[in-house]
Structure formats: structure tokens, C-alpha cells
Scaffold this active site. Structure first.
Site, PDB file in Angstrom:
ATOM      1  N   ARG A  70      12.744  52.789  51.775  1.00 26.21           N
ATOM      2  CA  ARG A  70      12.784  52.022  50.518  1.00 26.21           C
ATOM      3  C   ARG A  70      13.785  52.565  49.499  1.00 26.21           C
ATOM      4  O   ARG A  70      13.643  52.323  48.297  1.00 26.21           O
ATOM      5  CB  ARG A  70      11.407  51.907  49.883  1.00 26.21           C
ATOM      6  CG  ARG A  70      10.428  51.153  50.765  1.00 26.21           C
ATOM      7  CD  ARG A  70       9.228  50.660  49.995  1.00 26.21           C
ATOM      8  NE  ARG A  70       8.303  49.992  50.912  1.00 26.21           N
ATOM      9  CZ  ARG A  70       7.348  50.620  51.595  1.00 26.21           C
ATOM     10  NH1 ARG A  70       7.189  51.913  51.449  1.00 26.21           N
ATOM     11  NH2 ARG A  70       6.565  49.940  52.395  1.00 26.21           N
TER      12      ARG A  70
ATOM     13  N   LYS B 273      26.614  46.321  44.560  1.00 25.01           N
ATOM     14  CA  LYS B 273      26.333  45.314  45.589  1.00 25.01           C
ATOM     15  C   LYS B 273      26.505  45.938  46.961  1.00 25.01           C
ATOM     16  O   LYS B 273      27.564  46.487  47.264  1.00 25.01           O
ATOM     17  CB  LYS B 273      27.311  44.146  45.462  1.00 25.01           C
ATOM     18  CG  LYS B 273      26.962  43.141  44.406  1.00 25.01           C
ATOM     19  CD  LYS B 273      27.859  41.931  44.582  1.00 25.01           C
ATOM     20  CE  LYS B 273      27.588  40.845  43.586  1.00 25.01           C
ATOM     21  NZ  LYS B 273      28.455  39.679  43.815  1.00 25.01           N
TER      22      LYS B 273
ATOM     23  N   GLU C 154      42.626  42.082  44.633  1.00 21.87           N
ATOM     24  CA  GLU C 154      41.437  42.199  43.769  1.00 21.87           C
ATOM     25  C   GLU C 154      41.826  42.712  42.375  1.00 21.87           C
ATOM     26  O   GLU C 154      41.200  42.342  41.378  1.00 21.87           O
ATOM     27  CB  GLU C 154      40.371  43.109  44.389  1.00 21.87           C
ATOM     28  CG  GLU C 154      39.657  42.524  45.616  1.00 21.87           C
ATOM     29  CD  GLU C 154      38.599  41.450  45.290  1.00 21.87           C
ATOM     30  OE1 GLU C 154      38.402  41.099  44.103  1.00 21.87           O
ATOM     31  OE2 GLU C 154      37.981  40.956  46.251  1.00 21.87           O
TER      32      GLU C 154
ATOM     33  N   LYS D 212      36.065  45.636  35.743  1.00 14.06           N
ATOM     34  CA  LYS D 212      34.914  45.327  36.578  1.00 14.06           C
ATOM     35  C   LYS D 212      33.632  45.965  36.030  1.00 14.06           C
ATOM     36  O   LYS D 212      32.586  45.310  35.930  1.00 14.06           O
ATOM     37  CB  LYS D 212      35.149  45.794  38.014  1.00 14.06           C
ATOM     38  CG  LYS D 212      33.894  45.739  38.842  1.00 14.06           C
ATOM     39  CD  LYS D 212      34.059  45.285  40.242  1.00 14.06           C
ATOM     40  CE  LYS D 212      32.684  44.938  40.809  1.00 14.06           C
ATOM     41  NZ  LYS D 212      32.690  44.696  42.227  1.00 14.06           N
TER      42      LYS D 212
ATOM     43  N   GLU E  68      23.909  39.360  38.498  1.00 12.98           N
ATOM     44  CA  GLU E  68      24.732  38.174  38.672  1.00 12.98           C
ATOM     45  C   GLU E  68      24.008  36.875  38.324  1.00 12.98           C
ATOM     46  O   GLU E  68      23.958  35.946  39.116  1.00 12.98           O
ATOM     47  CB  GLU E  68      25.256  38.110  40.132  1.00 12.98           C
ATOM     48  CG  GLU E  68      26.412  37.144  40.253  1.00 12.98           C
ATOM     49  CD  GLU E  68      27.207  37.328  41.544  1.00 12.98           C
ATOM     50  OE1 GLU E  68      27.306  38.468  42.017  1.00 12.98           O
ATOM     51  OE2 GLU E  68      27.744  36.333  42.010  1.00 12.98           O
TER      52      GLU E  68
ATOM     53  N   ARG F  36      28.736  37.974  35.538  1.00 12.39           N
ATOM     54  CA  ARG F  36      29.176  38.641  36.770  1.00 12.39           C
ATOM     55  C   ARG F  36      29.713  37.652  37.796  1.00 12.39           C
ATOM     56  O   ARG F  36      30.514  38.008  38.665  1.00 12.39           O
ATOM     57  CB  ARG F  36      28.027  39.464  37.369  1.00 12.39           C
ATOM     58  CG  ARG F  36      28.469  40.259  38.577  1.00 12.39           C
ATOM     59  CD  ARG F  36      27.509  41.358  38.965  1.00 12.39           C
ATOM     60  NE  ARG F  36      28.040  42.100  40.104  1.00 12.39           N
ATOM     61  CZ  ARG F  36      27.578  43.262  40.519  1.00 12.39           C
ATOM     62  NH1 ARG F  36      26.566  43.814  39.904  1.00 12.39           N
ATOM     63  NH2 ARG F  36      28.108  43.876  41.541  1.00 12.39           N
TER      64      ARG F  36
ATOM     65  N   ASN G 206      33.638  36.441  41.126  1.00  5.94           N
ATOM     66  CA  ASN G 206      33.838  35.667  42.346  1.00  5.94           C
ATOM     67  C   ASN G 206      35.069  34.775  42.284  1.00  5.94           C
ATOM     68  O   ASN G 206      35.303  33.980  43.200  1.00  5.94           O
ATOM     69  CB  ASN G 206      32.601  34.810  42.629  1.00  5.94           C
ATOM     70  CG  ASN G 206      31.443  35.662  43.099  1.00  5.94           C
ATOM     71  OD1 ASN G 206      31.510  36.270  44.158  1.00  5.94           O
ATOM     72  ND2 ASN G 206      30.403  35.739  42.292  1.00  5.94           N
TER      73      ASN G 206
ATOM     74  N   HIS H 176      36.944  33.732  45.360  1.00  6.40           N
ATOM     75  CA  HIS H 176      36.141  34.113  46.531  1.00  6.40           C
ATOM     76  C   HIS H 176      35.445  32.943  47.214  1.00  6.40           C
ATOM     77  O   HIS H 176      35.036  33.066  48.362  1.00  6.40           O
ATOM     78  CB  HIS H 176      35.103  35.176  46.143  1.00  6.40           C
ATOM     79  CG  HIS H 176      35.704  36.543  45.983  1.00  6.40           C
ATOM     80  ND1 HIS H 176      36.650  36.829  45.015  1.00  6.40           N
ATOM     81  CD2 HIS H 176      35.540  37.693  46.700  1.00  6.40           C
ATOM     82  CE1 HIS H 176      37.002  38.110  45.120  1.00  6.40           C
ATOM     83  NE2 HIS H 176      36.341  38.646  46.130  1.00  6.40           N
TER      84      HIS H 176
ATOM     85  N   HIS I 143      36.216  33.656  50.890  1.00  2.16           N
ATOM     86  CA  HIS I 143      35.179  33.943  51.892  1.00  2.16           C
ATOM     87  C   HIS I 143      35.170  32.892  53.004  1.00  2.16           C
ATOM     88  O   HIS I 143      34.969  33.216  54.175  1.00  2.16           O
ATOM     89  CB  HIS I 143      33.797  33.974  51.227  1.00  2.16           C
ATOM     90  CG  HIS I 143      33.483  35.281  50.571  1.00  2.16           C
ATOM     91  ND1 HIS I 143      32.536  35.389  49.571  1.00  2.16           N
ATOM     92  CD2 HIS I 143      33.961  36.532  50.750  1.00  2.16           C
ATOM     93  CE1 HIS I 143      32.464  36.652  49.173  1.00  2.16           C
ATOM     94  NE2 HIS I 143      33.327  37.361  49.871  1.00  2.16           N
TER      95      HIS I 143
ATOM     96  N   HIS J 108      40.417  41.008  53.565  1.00  2.69           N
ATOM     97  CA  HIS J 108      39.647  40.335  52.521  1.00  2.69           C
ATOM     98  C   HIS J 108      40.563  39.914  51.366  1.00  2.69           C
ATOM     99  O   HIS J 108      40.529  38.769  50.913  1.00  2.69           O
ATOM    100  CB  HIS J 108      38.541  41.269  52.023  1.00  2.69           C
ATOM    101  CG  HIS J 108      37.756  40.726  50.873  1.00  2.69           C
ATOM    102  ND1 HIS J 108      36.965  39.602  50.984  1.00  2.69           N
ATOM    103  CD2 HIS J 108      37.653  41.145  49.578  1.00  2.69           C
ATOM    104  CE1 HIS J 108      36.404  39.354  49.806  1.00  2.69           C
ATOM    105  NE2 HIS J 108      36.803  40.267  48.940  1.00  2.69           N
TER     106      HIS J 108
END
Lengths: 358, 358
Positions: free
Chosen positions: B117, B138, B180, B220, B230, B234, B238, B241, B245, B258
């Protein structure tokens, strides 16, 4: 209807306890969800999934049924549920409902915790045991090498406890949940201990059970909101679990119920507390009560080494030292490092004694 | 050595940027760990794992090496790393170090987030791209049906960025990370945009790169600490993206880096912003710069339907409506729902135009 509020730094939530409330789940939602996935098992699904579905009274409700039993808390089932959630088009405004016992709560909760990095979920426990796992935000699946090793702290947005669903539970399930109530009673000076041990499980009334349930949940909620991530007092909730988990893993999950294994662990915690802390504890009272209520004692001396190895892998183990939760007296728990050789001796003499007495 | 502090409700942490600091990682730890697992890949491991190992200067350090590349962010590798962590005896007082690019950071971070956990982890990014993924907490693995669909918000306890490791990066990797940086520049009025586009990647100096890196990370960090989970600003990160993606998934992970895929997405975000918001944007400047710096444009009109389907599965999609991040101007982003048919037309005309221009 009772309402217990649990504060959490991640997400505070209510535990609502009442009879037949599964039919009115919509009344408890304060959000509009784009879609809802009910995750349940092959036993519970046929009894209550339709009630929940109808009680939600909206579009885009999906039901996924997994095999009943601990073996469903595995990585493949976890991944398959993600696949289904994607295929059904669940998004970040969707909800997962865990309808079932602790296995379903842990599994569906961990899917919710990790689907798109976390979406809302509701616990709808349908066993007595799940009063424990549904409160406190622990979710997990098992690893082949140990129970609950892969998981998160991820609280539900709501726990909805319909006591009507407890009426049809088999005796083995009542024994299992009741053992966790006994554990909670051992951690508290609320008088719950005496109430619980004055009962016989064959003759317990629904009203008594509901009262004990509420008391147990309050004890647990009080502890988890003091220490969400188990760095301190929350460890006390592991009373009986160091050995209990080891027995479950060693026998293979499902041979004993979780609570039946914990019951043995509770007795052992009493025994070690006597040895290590010179505590005076009602061990004979617990032993007699467990016997009277047909808790099985499935441990034998051939497996001591394996059990010790499993106990060393317990999540409380730090710097390779086994920590157990022990008791000075009822309501006064401590965490205590027990040296491996001593633990082995304790476990051997404990098992020998119980087998002779059994 | 630069130090950027990121506030988080879960766990605040520092980003330390400096040359050769990987050799002195011990100086940055404020805790005594029972054991440490370094997770790295087949490219980075042989370059730097030993340096980190020696820099830690303690017992019980283990190194696990996974195959380099996006395909390692899968459920099997995730599970195998848990197996190794258990076998090595990692406990709740242990540490995981993610040594590598974004793939390693996401994968090792998600293992740390879910092992018992959650245990501590440190990001040691070794690519330019990883400046982005190592900040903000993330972590995730991919599902066969989409990227980063299984994950958590789980911040590291420290990000240690040794700029020395950037010196050996191949041009494709510099292109990837730089895209980025351009994205971060587009979200901010800090002047970074002009600085970045006045450079040619073949001739960039380490000092310039370090400056841009620091500016990008600050932009960032500023955004993520406003909105950790998010639900608001936030989402702006993206930018580029939604299409990026989709292109990566459609081509198969690893065909484009990427950042190369995101670069196409950024250009498309400019294009859609012009159409939907009547924004006046430096699209020609970006197009020319990307061409000069050899960013590939691997999209063609045969794949429009597949790309739209993939965009619909984007994590920002809510109630089945595709949300894109668009710009009113540089430094002024908005989230915007784009109707599916319109999006299809935009994407078709965008791809046709770029192919003709290319």
C-alpha cells in the site's frame, strides 16, 4: 438508519447502516455519475445486484460478476476488470460499486483506486466480516507470495451497509465476521468484549448483531481517522493478524475463513502477551468461547517453520524484525518486537497446548 | 545545484538539479532505509546503476533491470517487480529508486505506490523527457487498450536530476524531451517559448538546456501544486496529448518517441485553436521549427477513424465528450469540448495540409 462519519485527509465519507437501504441507494448519492459499474461475485450478484441496479435508477449501469472467493483477488481478475471498465466506457466521472464481502471490496476498491488514477467508489458490504474491510480505505489484491501485498490507501465515497443482507449468511461467515468484532472489542474498553462473549452464535438476534456491528465500526473508525496510513495506532488493528494471515497463506486461501484464522491469531496474541508482557488476560474465556462456537483450530506443529517464514513477510515487519500487536489488558494494545527464536518457541508450545486441549 | 520545492497534500518534495549529483545521493536522504531497490532499464542500468549504488553507501541495495522501452510498462513487468521486492525482503521502511526515463519513473513509481500500500520512492530521471513525468506524482502502467490507464497519484519523496546524464542522449531523445518543454512554454508567459524556438537542437549548449529544464520544471510544478488530482488547471498539461497519445497507441508504442508524438499534437492543438477559438497563434513558426529539427510527421489520412476512437478514450473524456486543451494565445490555455464530427474534419484537413506541406 445510523450514520457514522469518518474523516480522511484523502476523502471523508459516511457509513450508513440500515435495514433494506440497498433499495434506496440513489438517495445517498450527491453527484451525477456518467456511468456506474457494479462489481460483485457469483453468490451475492444473484441476490442483490438487481436491487442495487434498480435503486440507482439511471442509465449506463453495468454489472460484472467475478467468482466468489479469495482467489478472485488476483492480478488477472484485477486486469480483466480494468478491461471491462474501459470497454464499458467508464470515465473519470464514473462510479464503481463494490457489492459483496471483503474480497469484492478490496478488489473493486483497488480497481477504482487505479482506474485512470482513481475514480469514486462505494462499498456495499454484504457480510458481517466486511464491516471491517469496508471501513478505513484499505484496498488490495493478493500476490502469490502473500496476502494484500499489492494495494493502496483509497477511501470510498460512501459505505452503505444494508443489515438485511446479513440474515442469509451461513454460520461460517458469521463466525468469520464475529472474530473481527472480538478483535475490535479487545482494542477498546467499551464493554463490547463482555457483550460479545456472553452470546452464542446460534442464538444471536438481528438486533444484537446490529448493535455490535455499530460498536465495532465506531471503534475501527476512531482508530483509522487518527492514523490513516498506518504509521502508528492503526497497526493495533492487526491484532491477531500476524499469525492469522500466515495460517491463511499456509493452508491456501479459502480453507479457513479470514475470521476463523484471525481467531486463532487472537488466541495466540493473548498467549504471547502473557509470556512477553506478563499480562493477565482472559485467554481461557476466549478459548472456551471459540470452542463452544465451533471455530476450527487448523494448525499443527509440522508447519511452524513455514508459519514463521510467512510471519516475517508480514507488512508490519521492519528491518527484518517481526512486530506483533500484544495486549497489556483489554483496551490497552501495544506493538512489540518479538525475537524470531522466541516466537518460534511460543508458537510451538501454543500449538502443542491447543492440540492437547482440543 | 538548484532546488525546487513542490507542495503536495500527500507528500511534499524537492527537485534537486545539478551536475554529477548522482554520486552523492546519500546526502539528500533524510531517513534510514532498511533496504533499497533500484529499478532501471537495460540502457540506463549499465551507465549509472553502479554510481547510484555506490553513492548510497549502505547495505541491502538491490538492482532490477527491465527491458528498455515503453513495452515494459505492462502488467506482467509490474507484477514481476512486486515479486522481486518481496523476495528481496523489502518492507514498509524500504525505498524504491526509479533510475531512468519516463517509462521507469512511471513503472517503478507505480510499484512503490502499491507495494504494501505504498513505500517511499525517489525519481532519478536520466532523460530530458523525464523532467516532465518525474514531477507531479503521476505514476502508471499501460493497459493493452490505452496508455497510463492503470495508475495512481503518488508523489516521490525526492527528484534527483543529474544533468550530467543528459550529455549522452541520442538526438531522438533530445527531440522527445524538448517537445514537452515547448508544451510548458506554450502554457506560460515566461518567455520560454521564444528562448526554445530560437535554438537548433544540434547546437544547443548544456548550460542552455539546464536553464530551459529548470524553467520547464518550475512551470509544471506551479501547475501541479495548484491541482494535484487533475480536476482543474492540471488538465492544461495535457496540451498536445489528446492526439499525441492516440498517435502513439495507433502506431504501436515506441515507433515515435512520446515527445515526437506530442509535437504533432501541439501543432494540431494550434490548428484547432485557430478554428474553434479564432485564436491567432505562431503555428507557422512551430511547423518550421519542427521541420528544421527533423521531427517526423507519421500520420496519414487512412487512420483518422482509429485516431478519433482512441481520442474518445482519452482520460479527459467525460460523459462521452472529447475535451481538448486549446490556446487563446501563448500562456492562456483553456479546456474545450470539441464535437466529434468537427474534430474528424479538423483532423482530416490538418493531416492533408501537413502531408502536402511536408
Amino acid at each position: 438508519m445510523k450514520n457514522i462519519h469518518v474523516r480522511s485527509t484523502i476523502q471523508s465519507y459516511d457509513i450508513v447502516i440500515g435495514n433494506h437501504i440497498r433499495h434506496h441507494i440513489k438517495d445517498q448519492l450527491d453527484k451525477n455519475y456518467s456511468s456506474i459499474l457494479i462489481i460483485t461475485d457469483s453468490n451475492v450478484g444473484k441476490l442483490y445486484a438487481q436491487d442495487i441496479h434498480d435503486g440507482l435508477n439511471q442509465k449506463n449501469i453495468f454489472i460484472e460478476i467475478v467468482d466468489a472467493g479469495e482467489q478472485s483477488k488476483n492480478i488477472e481478475t484485477f486486469y480483466n476488470l480494468h478491461t471491462k471498465a474501459i470497454e464499458y466506457g467508464l470515465d473519470r466521472q464514473s462510479l464503481i460499486i463494490a457489492l459483496g464481502g471483503g474480497v469484492i471490496g478490496d478488489l473493486a476498491g483497488f480497481v477504482a483506486a487505479t482506474y485512470m488514477r482513481g475514480i469514486d467508489f462505494i462499498q456495499v458490504p454484504t457480510t458481517l466480516l466486511a464491516h471491517d474491510s469496508s471501513v478505513g480505505g484499505k484496498v488490495a489484491i493478493n500476490h502469490d507470495k502473500g496476502k494484500n501485498l499489492i494495494g493502496s490507501f483509497y477511501p470510498p465515497v460512501l459505505v452503505l451497509y444494508d443489515t438485511d443482507t446479513l440474515q442469509t449468511l451461513p454460520p461460517k461467515e458469521i463466525r468469520s465476521g464475529y472474530a473481527e468484532l472480538i478483535k475490535e472489542a479487545m482494542l477498546s474498553d467499551s464493554g463490547l468484549w463482555n457483550k460479545l462473549l456472553s452470546q452464542h452464535l446460534d442464538r444471536i438476534t438481528p438486533a444484537d448483531l446490529e448493535q455490535f456491528l455499530e460498536m465495532g465500526i465506531k471503534i475501527k473508525a476512531e482508530i483509522v481517522q487518527q492514523d490513516e496510513r498506518e504509521s502508528g495506532v492503526r497497526k493495533f488493528l492487526n491484532l491477531g493478524h500476524t499469525l492469522g494471515h500466515a495460517i491463511e497463506a499456509d493452508l491456501g486461501y479459502g480453507v479457513l475463513t479470514h475470521g476463523e484464522a484471525v481467531a486463532i491469531g487472537l488466541l495466540f496474541a493473548f498467549y504471547v502477551s502473557e509470556q512477553e508482557l506478563q499480562a493477565v488476560l482472559p485467554i481461557q474465556e476466549l478459548r472456551d468461547w471459540l470452542k463452544r462456537n465451533e471455530y476450527p483450530f487448523l494448525v499443527n506443529t509440522d508447519r511452524i517453520d513455514e508459519l514463521i517464514d510467512l510471519m516475517k513477510r508480514d507488512k508490519k515487519t521492519e528491518h527484518n524484525q517481526i512486530q506483533m500487536v500484544l495486549l497489556n489488558k483489554i483496551g490497552d494494545p501495544v506493538t512489540h518486537i518479538v525475537e524470531e527464536n522466541k516466537l518460534k518457541n511460543y508458537l510451538t508450545s501454543f500449538v502443542e497446548r491447543e492440540i492437547i486441549n482440543g
